[in-house]
Design an enzyme around this catalytic site. Structure first.
Site, PDB file in Angstrom:
ATOM      1  N   ASP A 219     -22.912 -14.114  48.060  1.00  0.00           N
ATOM      2  CA  ASP A 219     -21.671 -14.825  47.745  1.00  0.00           C
ATOM      3  C   ASP A 219     -21.957 -16.321  47.628  1.00  0.00           C
ATOM      4  O   ASP A 219     -22.729 -16.717  46.795  1.00  0.00           O
ATOM      5  CB  ASP A 219     -20.597 -14.500  48.790  1.00  0.00           C
ATOM      6  CG  ASP A 219     -19.180 -14.687  48.250  1.00  0.00           C
ATOM      7  OD1 ASP A 219     -19.020 -14.863  47.030  1.00  0.00           O
ATOM      8  OD2 ASP A 219     -18.234 -14.642  49.061  1.00  0.00           O
TER       9      ASP A 219
ATOM     10  N   GLU B  29      -9.591  -9.548  49.604  1.00  0.00           N
ATOM     11  CA  GLU B  29     -10.352 -10.476  50.456  1.00  0.00           C
ATOM     12  C   GLU B  29      -9.345 -11.262  51.291  1.00  0.00           C
ATOM     13  O   GLU B  29      -9.077 -12.446  51.047  1.00  0.00           O
ATOM     14  CB  GLU B  29     -11.215 -11.420  49.599  1.00  0.00           C
ATOM     15  CG  GLU B  29     -12.196 -12.219  50.454  1.00  0.00           C
ATOM     16  CD  GLU B  29     -13.034 -13.203  49.662  1.00  0.00           C
ATOM     17  OE1 GLU B  29     -12.791 -13.365  48.445  1.00  0.00           O
ATOM     18  OE2 GLU B  29     -13.930 -13.816  50.255  1.00  0.00           O
TER      19      GLU B  29
ATOM     20  N   HIS C  79     -23.773 -10.431  43.929  1.00  0.00           N
ATOM     21  CA  HIS C  79     -22.536 -11.236  44.039  1.00  0.00           C
ATOM     22  C   HIS C  79     -22.876 -12.650  44.509  1.00  0.00           C
ATOM     23  O   HIS C  79     -23.172 -12.890  45.666  1.00  0.00           O
ATOM     24  CB  HIS C  79     -21.575 -10.570  45.029  1.00  0.00           C
ATOM     25  CG  HIS C  79     -20.218 -11.192  45.058  1.00  0.00           C
ATOM     26  ND1 HIS C  79     -19.073 -10.477  44.772  1.00  0.00           N
ATOM     27  CD2 HIS C  79     -19.803 -12.453  45.335  1.00  0.00           C
ATOM     28  CE1 HIS C  79     -18.015 -11.272  44.874  1.00  0.00           C
ATOM     29  NE2 HIS C  79     -18.438 -12.487  45.222  1.00  0.00           N
TER      30      HIS C  79
ATOM     31  N   HIS D 162     -21.876 -17.048  43.424  1.00  0.00           N
ATOM     32  CA  HIS D 162     -21.046 -17.959  42.609  1.00  0.00           C
ATOM     33  C   HIS D 162     -21.913 -19.165  42.252  1.00  0.00           C
ATOM     34  O   HIS D 162     -21.977 -20.143  42.999  1.00  0.00           O
ATOM     35  CB  HIS D 162     -19.809 -18.412  43.389  1.00  0.00           C
ATOM     36  CG  HIS D 162     -18.850 -17.310  43.706  1.00  0.00           C
ATOM     37  ND1 HIS D 162     -17.650 -17.143  43.030  1.00  0.00           N
ATOM     38  CD2 HIS D 162     -18.900 -16.313  44.618  1.00  0.00           C
ATOM     39  CE1 HIS D 162     -17.013 -16.090  43.522  1.00  0.00           C
ATOM     40  NE2 HIS D 162     -17.746 -15.557  44.490  1.00  0.00           N
TER      41      HIS D 162
ATOM     42  N   TRP E  22     -16.805 -22.601  50.524  1.00  0.00           N
ATOM     43  CA  TRP E  22     -16.576 -21.404  51.346  1.00  0.00           C
ATOM     44  C   TRP E  22     -17.720 -21.110  52.290  1.00  0.00           C
ATOM     45  O   TRP E  22     -17.590 -20.312  53.200  1.00  0.00           O
ATOM     46  CB  TRP E  22     -16.323 -20.195  50.440  1.00  0.00           C
ATOM     47  CG  TRP E  22     -15.108 -20.356  49.584  1.00  0.00           C
ATOM     48  CD1 TRP E  22     -13.812 -20.088  49.945  1.00  0.00           C
ATOM     49  CD2 TRP E  22     -15.057 -20.837  48.236  1.00  0.00           C
ATOM     50  NE1 TRP E  22     -12.969 -20.378  48.900  1.00  0.00           N
ATOM     51  CE2 TRP E  22     -13.698 -20.836  47.838  1.00  0.00           C
ATOM     52  CE3 TRP E  22     -16.018 -21.279  47.320  1.00  0.00           C
ATOM     53  CZ2 TRP E  22     -13.279 -21.248  46.570  1.00  0.00           C
ATOM     54  CZ3 TRP E  22     -15.609 -21.700  46.067  1.00  0.00           C
ATOM     55  CH2 TRP E  22     -14.260 -21.675  45.697  1.00  0.00           C
TER      56      TRP E  22
ATOM     57  N   HIS F 117     -12.785  -9.426  42.834  1.00  0.00           N
ATOM     58  CA  HIS F 117     -12.597  -9.846  44.220  1.00  0.00           C
ATOM     59  C   HIS F 117     -11.346  -9.099  44.682  1.00  0.00           C
ATOM     60  O   HIS F 117     -10.260  -9.328  44.142  1.00  0.00           O
ATOM     61  CB  HIS F 117     -12.373 -11.351  44.300  1.00  0.00           C
ATOM     62  CG  HIS F 117     -13.639 -12.151  44.213  1.00  0.00           C
ATOM     63  ND1 HIS F 117     -14.452 -12.116  43.116  1.00  0.00           N
ATOM     64  CD2 HIS F 117     -14.228 -12.992  45.107  1.00  0.00           C
ATOM     65  CE1 HIS F 117     -15.494 -12.914  43.343  1.00  0.00           C
ATOM     66  NE2 HIS F 117     -15.379 -13.459  44.538  1.00  0.00           N
TER      67      HIS F 117
ATOM     68  N   GLN G  22     -10.351 -17.134  39.375  1.00  0.00           N
ATOM     69  CA  GLN G  22     -10.200 -17.558  40.778  1.00  0.00           C
ATOM     70  C   GLN G  22      -8.743 -17.787  41.198  1.00  0.00           C
ATOM     71  O   GLN G  22      -8.357 -17.511  42.315  1.00  0.00           O
ATOM     72  CB  GLN G  22     -10.999 -18.855  40.998  1.00  0.00           C
ATOM     73  CG  GLN G  22     -10.824 -19.532  42.341  1.00  0.00           C
ATOM     74  CD  GLN G  22     -11.612 -18.852  43.445  1.00  0.00           C
ATOM     75  OE1 GLN G  22     -12.825 -18.927  43.504  1.00  0.00           O
ATOM     76  NE2 GLN G  22     -10.893 -18.147  44.327  1.00  0.00           N
TER      77      GLN G  22
HETATM   78 FE   FE2 Z   1     -17.031 -13.979  45.945  1.00  0.00          FE
END
Ligand code: FE2
Length: 435
Positions: free
Chosen positions: A318, A222, A66, A68, A324, A219, A161
């Protein structure tokens, strides 16, 4: 013979190490030919390369379940995430997304893939935001996937997203992303406007995946809202559609707030469904609990409990230097270390489990288990770690001495001990091994 690795300790999966030392022979075609007991007289063929392992840990490569890559290395652009919340992160990314170009995405994604290869990661699942009319990032990552194909496998998740139902054209864009070559269908049910929209979005994702023979990785939950319960929907859809272990729920941080009775029910359902969970300790330790006073929740899924229930759980990195998570070097051993503390996997049996969560358990998430491992016939993909065990590799945060993909060395890190001049003693090298 292309290569001989002599005298290695062999990682055997599920946190275990095989007894004794072995020699691994790599055939010309780049696959494992034989794994045999150590013989210090064994030699490679004249053209083959000899790697002396000296008892170090030989492991299949790390697997990143996982990440991005489309958002990586954009931290601070166009401005920082001042509140540190997931929600402001999405808003900042939404601004940055408008300025994406093919070259921009390819450059950043390729750089992080280089970091990953240097860290010993040869299998990657990246999410890619497809709530973008231009689908710039998706097309760019598909190009990158082709470019790195000989060294790494890259799975691309079509990740909506900003939603499938709540985002204008969300379902159309998701469908288009699949048509353009996404490997996995994503979703974000807790971000949809209503509970019903969230359920509908998961149905859409599963139908699309079934129609195209793809996997699902959503996702899911979360959020620090104990009422966010989409993982039960995802597991039920996985069970009834037959997708089972081809489906993954990522993050599931709301599970950290569920009550005991509901958690018990959920453990049974998730184990029956066969789905995978991916916990992402870096991002979620940073993002979750931001609306809490004290006691402040730490926003992690029920790692220990779900492992005990027989659910496959993996750790993902991630975000890497994006809205983030401002930090990161895409190193799974860091993820394992942070994750094992966050999930309190500190027992002697549990630390090796954390290692399996960045190797064989993560490989199961990607569905590459059959080709993953150091068995005869498998691709000769491996890392040689300067450590005697998985637990030591995690504790000392070592970098692989060698990263080998299909029988070729793709990264090499010479030992670099620290020279210590201790008062009254001759200088010594310190490498943090236990005497
Ligand atoms: Fe994620």
């Amino acid at each position: 013979m292309l290569m001989l690795v002599r005298g290695a300790r062999l990682y055997a999966g599920d946190g275990r190490v095989a007894p004794g030392l072995v020699d691994v022979e790599v055939a010309e075609g780049g696959h494992v030919a034989r794994v045999v007991p150590y013989d210090d007289q064994r030699e490679p063929a004249s053209t083959g390369r000899l790697i002396e392992a000296h008892g170090d840990l030989l492991s299949p490569p790390f697997v990143e379940p996982h990440i991005h890559l489309d958002t990586a290395l954009t931290v601070g652009e166009p401005r920082p995430n001042a509140s540190g919340t997931l929600w402001e992160g999405i808003a900042r990314w939404s601004e940055r997304k408008r300025t994406l170009t093919r070259e921009d995405v390819i450059g950043r994604a390729t750089e992080v893939l280089r970091w990953q290869a240097a860290n010993g990661v040869l299998h990657v699942r990246t999410h890619c935001d497809v709530t973008d009319e231009r689908l710039v990032a998706l097309d760019a990552l598909a190009e990158v996937r082709d470019r790195v194909r000989d060294v790494m496998t890259l799975q691309i998740v079509a990740f909506p997203q900003e939603g499938i139902v709540s985002f204008p054209g969300g379902e159309r864009l998701l469908t288009e992303a699949v048509a353009r070559g996404a490997d996995v269908v994503g979703a974000i049910p807790h971000f949809e406007d209503t509970r019903e929209d969230g359920v509908a979005s998961l149905r859409t994702a599963f139908e699309l995946a079934e129609r195209h023979g793809l996997r699902v990785d959503a996702h899911c939950d979360e959020i620090d809202d104990e009422q966010s319960r989409f993982v039960e929907v995802l597991a039920t859809l996985a069970l009834r559609s037959g997708l089972r272990d081809r489906a993954t729920a990522s993050h599931t941080t709301a599970m950290g707030s569920y009550n005991g009775a509901y958690s018990y029910k959920l453990q049974r359902l998730l184990a029956r469904s066969g789905i995978n969970l991916v916990a992402n300790p870096f991002a979620n330790l940073g993002l979750q609990g931001r609306f809490d006073g004290y006691p402040k929740r730490r926003g992690l899924t029920q790692v220990k409990e779900m492992l005990a229930a027989g659910v496959n759980v993996a750790f993902g990195h991630d975000d890497v230097m994006d809205p983030w998570n401002p930090l990161g070097t895409a190193d799974p051993l860091q993820t394992a270390l942070v994750g094992l503390y966050a999930a309190q996997l500190t027992g002697a049996e549990e630390i090796p489990t954390a290692y399996s969560m960045i190797t064989d358990r993560a490989a199961a998430v990607l569905g590459i288990g059959e080709e993953y491992g150091l068995r005869p016939g498998c691709p000769a993909d491996f890392v040689l770690l300067p450590a005697g065990s998985p637990a030591e590799a995690v504790r000392r945060q070592v970098r692989p001495r060698y990263v080998v993909s299909r029988g070729r060395v793709v990264a090499e890190t010479p030992a670099a001990p620290t020279r210590l001049a201790w008062p009254g003693e001759a200088p010594v090298d310190v490498d943090f091994t236990r005497p």
